[in-house]
Design an enzyme around this catalytic site. Sequence first.
Site: not given
Ligand code: DON
Length: 576
Positions: A111, A397, A415, A417, A434, A462, A483
Amino acid sequence: MRRIVETAVLCLMAGAPALWAEDQTPQPEATTALTERVSAEAQDFMVAAAHPLAAEAGYDILEAGGSAADAAVAVQMVLNLVEPQSSGIGGGAFLLYGDAALGRLTSFDGRETAPAAAGPDYWLTPEGEPMDFFAAVPGGKSVGVPGTLALMKMVHERYGKLPWATLFEPAIAMAEEGFPVSQRLAASIAEAEGLASFPGARALFFHEDGTPLQEGETLRNPDFARTLRLIAADGIGPFYHGAIARDIVAAVKTETNPGVMTLEDLAGYRVIERDPVCMEYRSWEVCGMGPPSSGALTVGQMLGILSHWDLPAMGEGVPATHLFLEAANLAFADRGLYMADSDFVDMPEGLLDPDYLAGRAELIDPEHAMGEATAGEPPWDEAALRAPGLAAPEHGTSHFVIVDAGGDVVSATTTIEQGFGSQVVTNGFLLNNELTDFSFVAEEDGKPVANRVEPGKRPRSSMAPTVVLEEGVPVLLVGSPGGSRIIPYVAQALVGILDFGLDPQEAVDRPHVLSRNGPADIEEGPEAQAMADALAGLGHETKIRDLNSGLHAIAITPEGLIGAADKRREGEALGQ
Ligand code: DON
């Protein structure tokens, strides 16, 4: 030869399969035209990823005798090139690795981290108000110290069989020769507000006259080819300590929203190996990524609550959907209050405690919606209740899953983001945004928000890369972008496959009905209105909308591997 063939209905059977050794968005991810899919079948190895060129790169590495770790590196580098809006070395990732020889599942946390100079007021305006989310996304301020490349290096050092440099060859060739812009990438460029105002992104994704690249046009990325050649030859040193590090630090000093990342921040980046968070669910153990992700804990809470009903006997339908929505509401209430980077904040230990979840399940009325759920009080010595913080919408992502010929498995969500992340490009790749996954406020009514910004902290995620074990052996790999909707996307696929006996592709294709402790989101489609009416009858507020998951799954059965790629995106499952 690559094979995609029609599949039989999946039956996850007890016993060790032979493959495991003895033991609303301004920067949306565009949707693809929905075409019907069938599962892919294979015997020896398989990869499913969000773009056919990435799946093919993984396939070729597996066919050449590479491990799941080797294939993961190749897949990630090609994804960075061909699906640049979603993931890459400028971002972060979580990866679950199942080591067949040791019979061990490990999670790797790549991360992004907050720079040392970022503090609790990071997302406040000079007037002390939280910044507008979409105003905060573009530019260097939202960029967290990237972790994906360091994660790939660690996983390769641990489990790689082929030379590191070999794994970069497919992406380097494609970056130099060019590849056809896909429908989804073209749509994402066209819809990305403000992207052309960043010179690096403009040079990469637009013609000289400022018009966006179109589907089918050739995109070449010589800067990225040069970057990959350097990393292939010299490892990750140039990225975290050398020339690329210097370029990243310079790139985040954008005119609007300048960032504060330093060379020390990059040099100090560490991948963290963590025990996966596992939840017993009927005869399975559902394992995933713990904090700083809320993925496994929230999926686990949903399953723990749902285990109090006999869903297999109920079957699919409105009653089971109602329970699913209520379980999600309860789990999201706890997520909002308690979950964050547990290396920085205390979290309740008992979020998956069976007695606690039994109590939560009792709050559900099968005949009527509860409305907004409140967080529970899980067993916890330090009852310092927190404030839930300001949740932001999240959308860029990708998820991929791999099984190699030796039975090692990878389930990885990666990702930057938002679609195109911060929109800042350096050395041919995009940098993430992020840091907008942190709460924009640090406290409410004097109570601390668990997911507040702190130096070196990782924003709550998430992402929910998942591996399901049966008798300690992987039987299912699944995950998705989306997300915070990732959590119900993954939970719905798990319930579909494990409880309703769906084939992985059927489960992935099922229209989504989900909640995040708010209105029930119902995926638009022929059955949407009927579902909305039925749920409204139970007291749910409903919203019919586009729901853009990107689920990829592989089931590992005694008969072989069965893979699925989400028809809402462009991916593919390939195996042999
Ligand atoms: O880490 C996370 O939960 C988000 N930054 C993920 C973003 C995401 O899944 C966008 N998707 N389409």
